[in-house]
Write a protein that holds these residues in place. Sequence first.
Motif, PDB file in Angstrom:
ATOM      1  N   GLU A   1      -7.650  23.235 -18.245  1.00 25.24           N
ATOM      2  CA  GLU A   1      -7.191  22.194 -19.173  1.00 25.24           C
ATOM      3  C   GLU A   1      -8.068  22.160 -20.424  1.00 25.24           C
ATOM      4  O   GLU A   1      -7.577  22.016 -21.544  1.00 25.24           O
ATOM      5  CB  GLU A   1      -7.210  20.843 -18.472  1.00 25.24           C
ATOM      6  N   VAL A   2      -9.381  22.304 -20.230  1.00 24.48           N
ATOM      7  CA  VAL A   2     -10.277  22.241 -21.373  1.00 24.48           C
ATOM      8  C   VAL A   2     -10.090  23.455 -22.284  1.00 24.48           C
ATOM      9  O   VAL A   2     -10.219  23.359 -23.508  1.00 24.48           O
ATOM     10  CB  VAL A   2     -11.746  22.119 -20.899  1.00 24.48           C
ATOM     11  N   GLY A   3      -9.741  24.607 -21.687  1.00 22.65           N
ATOM     12  CA  GLY A   3      -9.454  25.789 -22.497  1.00 22.65           C
ATOM     13  C   GLY A   3      -8.232  25.601 -23.366  1.00 22.65           C
ATOM     14  O   GLY A   3      -8.176  26.061 -24.512  1.00 22.65           O
ATOM     15  N   VAL A   4      -7.206  24.935 -22.812  1.00 21.78           N
ATOM     16  CA  VAL A   4      -6.005  24.638 -23.583  1.00 21.78           C
ATOM     17  C   VAL A   4      -6.345  23.753 -24.772  1.00 21.78           C
ATOM     18  O   VAL A   4      -5.875  23.970 -25.899  1.00 21.78           O
ATOM     19  CB  VAL A   4      -4.946  23.955 -22.682  1.00 21.78           C
ATOM     20  N   LYS A   5      -7.180  22.734 -24.547  1.00 23.69           N
ATOM     21  CA  LYS A   5      -7.574  21.816 -25.628  1.00 23.69           C
ATOM     22  C   LYS A   5      -8.317  22.564 -26.727  1.00 23.69           C
ATOM     23  O   LYS A   5      -8.065  22.363 -27.919  1.00 23.69           O
ATOM     24  CB  LYS A   5      -8.452  20.700 -25.070  1.00 23.69           C
ATOM     25  N   LEU A   6      -9.247  23.438 -26.314  1.00 19.54           N
ATOM     26  CA  LEU A   6     -10.018  24.192 -27.306  1.00 19.54           C
ATOM     27  C   LEU A   6      -9.112  25.109 -28.115  1.00 19.54           C
ATOM     28  O   LEU A   6      -9.204  25.164 -29.351  1.00 19.54           O
ATOM     29  CB  LEU A   6     -11.109  25.000 -26.613  1.00 19.54           C
TER      30      LEU A   6
END
Length: 390
Positions: A228-233
């Motif tokens: 999820e954090v990779g998607v945000k970045l």
Amino acid sequence: MEPAQLQKLWRQARLQSIRKENAKCPDCQTDEALSEDDVQCPQCQLNLTKSRPPQFAPLHQQALAPIFLFNEQEIEEKVLKHHASMSDFHKRMQPERVHQSLLGLDEQTPYDVYLDFEGHPFWTIEEGIIFLFGYIKKDNSGWEYVDIWSHDESGAPSKDDEKKAARQLINDLYARWQQSGRKMRIYHYNHTERTLLKDLTNEADPNLNIQSILQIISGSEALESQSEVGVKLNEMVRKGVFVDLLNVVRNSMQVGYESMSLKYMEKLTGFERTGIDDDVQEGLGSAITAGAGAVFHYELYANHKLYSDENPDTDEQRKMRLKLIASYNRDDVEATRSLHEWLLQQRQLSPHLPDYPRRVQPESPRESNGAHIMLQQRLVEYFRNLSNAN
């Protein structure tokens, strides 16, 4: 060699020669030349980073480095030429890169963030570690400094804590971006911060890099197995939230320094580092004037047991080492903010540039066709099925 490139090389040599020949103190006018590292005159001790009243140029501009701002046409030609040299993949991956110049530089907003990391390149034989993620943000009382460390409560750093700190940083920045109505920008100097965050948010599964690439190429939604954090970045990167001010400088001007490092560029802005009180510094060794100094103090902090015989630190001294590092890091992010504000001022003052952001319109990346589309669809479907199976 192209005539335009030859002219820029000549101009750069001329700017550096002017600096070396005319780097004299504007007050005492001694014959002793000033170096690029001087912050004060060695004769009269005049602080060269201070500014006179508004009608005068800052003293260090007279004494140290002349600058040459490109005009609107030169900047546009430069960014478009670089954009044309990029692959179609990278054009899709960083569509906002073409706007990183004085032409496209956004005005400062109350939501903006200025970011800088401190890292130990030889934490282990195999790899380094980012031990401090630092940034400043604006709140009701002014600019607030935030430090996120990659060690636990006992002071022991680890790669797991490094990834945890990176995830916390990205989640905090993403939430702030959403709250700002997507007006927030994250300013940093050089691509290191953005690149390291992408590396730290890649999961152990090697397929994730391929999935991210396919997501960008095909324009599809994030694959389920991607963190999820990779998607945000990735979303913030594609939307141009990260702004590399080194690109802005390179695309907009030439400066009479041999280097465009932040430590040199901040002198043009009149920025003065605050440092730390002598009573805090006492007994801890040398002050931090470069990234290597931060590495030195963090090494002594984190591995204090290894150095206990030669340099025994008390708990209070270890805390003071972190304070030294944080103070140095805060100066870096404050210098980045000062540079952003100075660049905006240069655009306002230049008669050859618009006094507002203007978006350069490059040609769109070529769309894949035929077999390329079929291959993309098959690969995306394969990884989606693989994710569901796991």
